[in-house]
Design a protein around this motif. Structure first.
Motif, PDB file in Angstrom:
ATOM      1  N   ALA A 208       0.819  -1.216   0.000  1.00 42.34           N
ATOM      2  CA  ALA A 208       0.000   0.000   0.000  1.00 42.34           C
ATOM      3  C   ALA A 208       0.853   1.266   0.000  1.00 42.34           C
ATOM      4  CB  ALA A 208      -0.939  -0.004   1.199  1.00 42.34           C
ATOM      5  N   ALA A 209       1.870   1.314   0.858  1.00 44.03           N
ATOM      6  CA  ALA A 209       2.705   2.519   0.935  1.00 44.03           C
ATOM      7  C   ALA A 209       3.443   2.753  -0.381  1.00 44.03           C
ATOM      8  CB  ALA A 209       3.694   2.404   2.093  1.00 44.03           C
ATOM      9  N   ALA A 210       3.904   1.688  -1.035  1.00 43.44           N
ATOM     10  CA  ALA A 210       4.599   1.824  -2.316  1.00 43.44           C
ATOM     11  C   ALA A 210       3.658   2.353  -3.393  1.00 43.44           C
ATOM     12  CB  ALA A 210       5.184   0.478  -2.741  1.00 43.44           C
ATOM     13  N   VAL A 211       2.415   1.910  -3.373  1.00 44.27           N
ATOM     14  CA  VAL A 211       1.428   2.401  -4.343  1.00 44.27           C
ATOM     15  C   VAL A 211       1.169   3.887  -4.105  1.00 44.27           C
ATOM     16  CG1 VAL A 211      -0.995   2.240  -5.041  1.00 44.27           C
ATOM     17  CG2 VAL A 211       0.360   0.160  -4.732  1.00 44.27           C
ATOM     18  N   ALA A 212       1.059   4.285  -2.848  1.00 43.27           N
ATOM     19  CA  ALA A 212       0.856   5.701  -2.532  1.00 43.27           C
ATOM     20  C   ALA A 212       2.030   6.547  -3.026  1.00 43.27           C
ATOM     21  CB  ALA A 212       0.654   5.880  -1.030  1.00 43.27           C
ATOM     22  N   ARG A 213       3.244   6.040  -2.858  1.00 41.65           N
ATOM     23  CA  ARG A 213       4.420   6.779  -3.338  1.00 41.65           C
ATOM     24  C   ARG A 213       4.421   6.890  -4.866  1.00 41.65           C
ATOM     25  NH1 ARG A 213       6.970   3.686   0.771  1.00 41.65           N
ATOM     26  NH2 ARG A 213       7.741   2.174  -0.771  1.00 41.65           N
ATOM     27  N   GLN A 214       4.043   5.804  -5.545  1.00 37.00           N
ATOM     28  CA  GLN A 214       3.976   5.833  -7.003  1.00 37.00           C
ATOM     29  C   GLN A 214       2.921   6.828  -7.475  1.00 37.00           C
ATOM     30  OE1 GLN A 214       5.741   4.956  -9.359  1.00 37.00           O
ATOM     31  NE2 GLN A 214       4.524   4.604 -11.192  1.00 37.00           N
ATOM     32  N   LEU A 215       1.781   6.856  -6.819  1.00 36.93           N
ATOM     33  CA  LEU A 215       0.741   7.829  -7.142  1.00 36.93           C
ATOM     34  C   LEU A 215       1.274   9.250  -6.969  1.00 36.93           C
ATOM     35  CD1 LEU A 215      -2.207   8.731  -7.684  1.00 36.93           C
ATOM     36  CD2 LEU A 215      -2.636   8.388  -5.233  1.00 36.93           C
ATOM     37  N   GLN A 216       1.948   9.489  -5.857  1.00 43.41           N
ATOM     38  CA  GLN A 216       2.510  10.811  -5.594  1.00 43.41           C
ATOM     39  C   GLN A 216       3.499  11.220  -6.691  1.00 43.41           C
ATOM     40  OE1 GLN A 216       4.346  11.122  -1.736  1.00 43.41           O
ATOM     41  NE2 GLN A 216       4.398  13.354  -1.798  1.00 43.41           N
ATOM     42  N   ARG A 217       4.358  10.280  -7.093  1.00 45.67           N
ATOM     43  CA  ARG A 217       5.328  10.579  -8.152  1.00 45.67           C
ATOM     44  C   ARG A 217       4.640  10.913  -9.469  1.00 45.67           C
ATOM     45  NH1 ARG A 217       8.461   6.339  -5.641  1.00 45.67           N
ATOM     46  NH2 ARG A 217       7.475   4.779  -6.976  1.00 45.67           N
ATOM     47  N   ARG A 218       3.635  10.117  -9.831  1.00 45.23           N
ATOM     48  CA  ARG A 218       2.936  10.347 -11.093  1.00 45.23           C
ATOM     49  C   ARG A 218       2.245  11.708 -11.106  1.00 45.23           C
ATOM     50  NH1 ARG A 218       1.370   5.763 -14.000  1.00 45.23           N
ATOM     51  NH2 ARG A 218       0.473   7.264 -15.491  1.00 45.23           N
ATOM     52  N   LEU A 219       1.617  12.067 -10.012  1.00 46.85           N
ATOM     53  CA  LEU A 219       0.942  13.365  -9.933  1.00 46.85           C
ATOM     54  C   LEU A 219       1.947  14.509  -9.954  1.00 46.85           C
ATOM     55  CD1 LEU A 219      -1.839  12.626  -7.280  1.00 46.85           C
ATOM     56  CD2 LEU A 219      -2.092  12.771  -9.764  1.00 46.85           C
ATOM     57  N   GLU A 220       3.066  14.306  -9.278  1.00 42.75           N
ATOM     58  CA  GLU A 220       4.088  15.356  -9.232  1.00 42.75           C
ATOM     59  C   GLU A 220       4.661  15.614 -10.629  1.00 42.75           C
ATOM     60  OE1 GLU A 220       7.738  16.581  -6.238  1.00 42.75           O
ATOM     61  OE2 GLU A 220       7.172  14.478  -6.437  1.00 42.75           O
ATOM     62  N   VAL A 221       4.972  14.544 -11.355  1.00 48.32           N
ATOM     63  CA  VAL A 221       5.510  14.680 -12.709  1.00 48.32           C
ATOM     64  C   VAL A 221       4.518  15.395 -13.620  1.00 48.32           C
ATOM     65  CG1 VAL A 221       6.137  13.364 -14.777  1.00 48.32           C
ATOM     66  CG2 VAL A 221       7.083  12.714 -12.556  1.00 48.32           C
ATOM     67  N   ALA A 222       3.232  15.110 -13.417  1.00 54.04           N
ATOM     68  CA  ALA A 222       2.184  15.718 -14.253  1.00 54.04           C
ATOM     69  C   ALA A 222       1.763  17.106 -13.772  1.00 54.04           C
ATOM     70  CB  ALA A 222       0.964  14.794 -14.293  1.00 54.04           C
ATOM     71  N   GLY A 223       2.350  17.576 -12.681  1.00 55.09           N
ATOM     72  CA  GLY A 223       1.961  18.875 -12.126  1.00 55.09           C
ATOM     73  C   GLY A 223       0.554  18.879 -11.554  1.00 55.09           C
ATOM     74  N   LEU A 224       0.119  17.739 -11.015  1.00 52.46           N
ATOM     75  CA  LEU A 224      -1.260  17.591 -10.554  1.00 52.46           C
ATOM     76  C   LEU A 224      -1.395  17.397  -9.047  1.00 52.46           C
ATOM     77  CD1 LEU A 224      -2.682  15.293 -13.377  1.00 52.46           C
ATOM     78  CD2 LEU A 224      -3.163  17.723 -13.015  1.00 52.46           C
ATOM     79  N   LEU A 225      -0.315  17.595  -8.304  1.00 52.54           N
ATOM     80  CA  LEU A 225      -0.418  17.471  -6.849  1.00 52.54           C
ATOM     81  C   LEU A 225      -1.221  18.631  -6.278  1.00 52.54           C
ATOM     82  CD1 LEU A 225       3.102  16.323  -5.583  1.00 52.54           C
ATOM     83  CD2 LEU A 225       0.942  15.072  -5.383  1.00 52.54           C
ATOM     84  N   ALA A 226      -2.159  18.314  -5.382  1.00 51.19           N
ATOM     85  CA  ALA A 226      -2.933  19.356  -4.704  1.00 51.19           C
ATOM     86  C   ALA A 226      -2.062  20.072  -3.687  1.00 51.19           C
ATOM     87  CB  ALA A 226      -4.143  18.741  -4.009  1.00 51.19           C
ATOM     88  N   ASP A 227      -2.484  21.247  -3.319  1.00 50.26           N
ATOM     89  CA  ASP A 227      -1.799  22.016  -2.277  1.00 50.26           C
ATOM     90  C   ASP A 227      -1.815  21.202  -0.983  1.00 50.26           C
ATOM     91  OD1 ASP A 227      -0.907  23.785  -0.356  1.00 50.26           O
ATOM     92  OD2 ASP A 227      -2.139  25.460  -1.053  1.00 50.26           O
ATOM     93  N   ALA A 228      -0.642  20.918  -0.450  1.00 46.21           N
ATOM     94  CA  ALA A 228      -0.550  20.091   0.756  1.00 46.21           C
ATOM     95  C   ALA A 228      -1.219  20.756   1.955  1.00 46.21           C
ATOM     96  CB  ALA A 228       0.910  19.790   1.077  1.00 46.21           C
ATOM     97  N   ALA A 229      -1.425  22.068   1.886  1.00 48.68           N
ATOM     98  CA  ALA A 229      -2.069  22.775   2.998  1.00 48.68           C
ATOM     99  C   ALA A 229      -3.583  22.602   2.976  1.00 48.68           C
ATOM    100  CB  ALA A 229      -1.709  24.257   2.946  1.00 48.68           C
ATOM    101  N   ARG A 230      -4.117  22.127   1.846  1.00 47.81           N
ATOM    102  CA  ARG A 230      -5.553  21.908   1.754  1.00 47.81           C
ATOM    103  C   ARG A 230      -5.945  20.720   2.618  1.00 47.81           C
ATOM    104  NH1 ARG A 230      -8.361  20.418  -3.992  1.00 47.81           N
ATOM    105  NH2 ARG A 230      -7.378  18.401  -3.553  1.00 47.81           N
ATOM    106  N   VAL A 231      -7.127  20.753   3.179  1.00 43.95           N
ATOM    107  CA  VAL A 231      -7.637  19.615   3.950  1.00 43.95           C
ATOM    108  C   VAL A 231      -8.376  18.683   3.003  1.00 43.95           C
ATOM    109  CG1 VAL A 231      -9.130  18.867   5.838  1.00 43.95           C
ATOM    110  CG2 VAL A 231      -7.836  21.014   6.033  1.00 43.95           C
ATOM    111  N   GLY A 232      -7.818  17.492   2.778  1.00 46.72           N
ATOM    112  CA  GLY A 232      -8.428  16.542   1.861  1.00 46.72           C
ATOM    113  C   GLY A 232      -9.694  15.925   2.426  1.00 46.72           C
ATOM    114  N   THR A 233     -10.585  15.519   1.539  1.00 47.51           N
ATOM    115  CA  THR A 233     -11.850  14.899   1.938  1.00 47.51           C
ATOM    116  C   THR A 233     -11.945  13.508   1.325  1.00 47.51           C
ATOM    117  OG1 THR A 233     -13.000  15.827   0.017  1.00 47.51           O
ATOM    118  CG2 THR A 233     -12.992  17.145   2.060  1.00 47.51           C
ATOM    119  N   GLU A 234     -12.895  12.720   1.799  1.00 47.57           N
ATOM    120  CA  GLU A 234     -13.156  11.392   1.244  1.00 47.57           C
ATOM    121  C   GLU A 234     -14.641  11.247   0.937  1.00 47.57           C
ATOM    122  OE1 GLU A 234     -12.038  11.240   4.762  1.00 47.57           O
ATOM    123  OE2 GLU A 234     -10.035  11.747   4.054  1.00 47.57           O
TER     124      GLU A 234
END
Length: 268
Positions: A208-234
Motif C-alpha cells: 500500500a505505501a509503495a502504491v501511494a508513493r507511485q501515485l505521488q510521483r505520477r501526480l508530481e511529474v504531471a503537475g497535478l499534486l494538490a496544495d498540501a495545505a488543503r484539507v483533503g476529503t473522502e
C-alpha cells in the motif's frame, strides 16, 4: 484535469481502504473518491471478462467524477484488467503489485510466502513477478479462499477467520518462510491476526505505501499534486447494501462516514 481534481480508487470491495489509508497518509491535501464493488466481491472466483467489465464500469464512473488519476486498489483487477484500462482511459492509472521485491531483500531464510487469491496467483502479472524476483529465493504462493469474505463481513478476529489463516499461514512457516507478502488489499486488515499466528520473527508486508508513493510521483511529474495545505476529503460509494456498507467502511476507516449507492447503470 487540474490539481484540484480528486483521485479515484476502486476495489472489489472494502479491501482497497487499506490502500486509501496509505494514500491519505502520503497526500493529506488530496480529495479521494472510493468505490467498493462489494455486490460482486470477491473478484478472485470470477472470470477475467467479468472482472474486466466491472473494472471498466467503475473506472468510467470515476472518470465521470472528473478524477485526475485512478488507483486500481485490487490485485485481482490489476492482473485481469489494468492493460485494458490503460488503453481506454486517458488519466494516469496506478496498479497494485504484491511486495515481492522488498520481501526478497528482507528474507534471511530465502523463503517467501505470498497470500493472494487464486486468480491473482495465476495472472500473467504475477507469473512475471515470480520469474523476475524468484531467482535467488523460493517464493511460495498460497491461495486463500474465504479470507476476502471474512473481511467483507467485518470479521477480523473471529474463530473462523483464525482457522482460515492458520490453514494458509502455518504451511508456509513449515517450509521456513520468514517473510509473508499480502497479495490482496483485503488482507492488511488481518495483519494483527496473521502476525499473531506467524510470530514476531516473521515479517508481514504489503504494497500500500509503495502504491501511494507511485501515485505521488505520477501526480508530481504531471503537475497535478494538490496544495498540501488543503484539507483533503473522502467520498465513498458502494454497489452493495448501504446498511451493511456504512458500518463496515466506518469500522475499517476508523471514522464516521457517509456512503452513497453507485448509480444503477454502474451496477450492471
Amino acid at each position: 484535469m487540474n490539481a484540484a481534481n480528486p483521485i479515484g480508487v476502486f476495489d472489489s470491495g472494502v479491501g482497497g481502504l487499506s490502500v486509501l489509508q496509505a494514500i491519505r497518509r502520503a497526500l493529506p491535501g488530496e480529495h479521494l473518491l472510493y468505490v467498493a464493488d462489494s455486490a460482486h466481491a470477491p473478484y478472485g472466483d470470477k472470470s477475467q471478462q467479468f472482472i474486466e467489465d466491472r473494472s471498466i464500469a467503475l473506472s468510467g464512473f470515476l472518470v465521470s467524477q472528473n478524477v485526475k488519476a485512478i488507483v486500481v486498489a485490487c490485485n485481482t483487477a490489476t492482473g485481469a484488467a489494468v492493460t485494458t484500462l490503460r488503453s481506454r482511459f486517458a488519466v494516469p492509472i496506478i496498479a497494485m503489485e504484491p511486495a515481492v521485491k522488498p520481501a526478497t531483500a528482507n528474507t534471511q531464510s530465502g523463503v517467501i510466502g505470498v497470500l493472494a487469491t487464486s486468480r491473482t496467483l495465476a495472472s500473467d502479472n504475477f507469473v512475471r513477478l515470480f520469474a523476475r524476483h524468484g531467482t535467488n529465493v523460493e517464493i511460495l504462493g498460497q491461495a486463500c479462499p474465504g479470507l476476502v469474505e471474512q473481511v467483507e463481513a467485518g470479521d477480523l478476529f473471529g474463530d473462523k477467520t483464525r482457522l482460515l489463516l492458520e490453514r494458509y499461514v502455518l504451511p508456509l512457516l513449515e517450509q521456513k518462510a520468514d517473510t509473508i507478502v499480502l497479495g490482496c488489499t483485503h488482507y492488511p486488515f488481518l495483519t494483527p491476526l496473521i502476525q499473531e499466528i506467524a510470530g514476531a520473527g516473521v515479517a508481514v508486508i504489503d504494497s500500500a505505501a509503495a502504491v501511494a508513493r507511485q501515485l505521488q510521483r505520477r501526480l508530481e511529474v504531471a503537475g497535478l499534486l494538490a496544495d498540501a495545505a488543503r484539507v483533503g476529503t473522502e467520498c465513498f460509494w458502494t454497489s452493495g447494501a448501504l446498511d451493511k456498507a456504512r458500518p463496515l467502511i466506518a469500522q475499517l476507516w476508523q471514522a464516521d462516514v457517509e456512503v452513497c449507492a453507485l448509480p444503477s447503470q454502474t451496477l450492471e
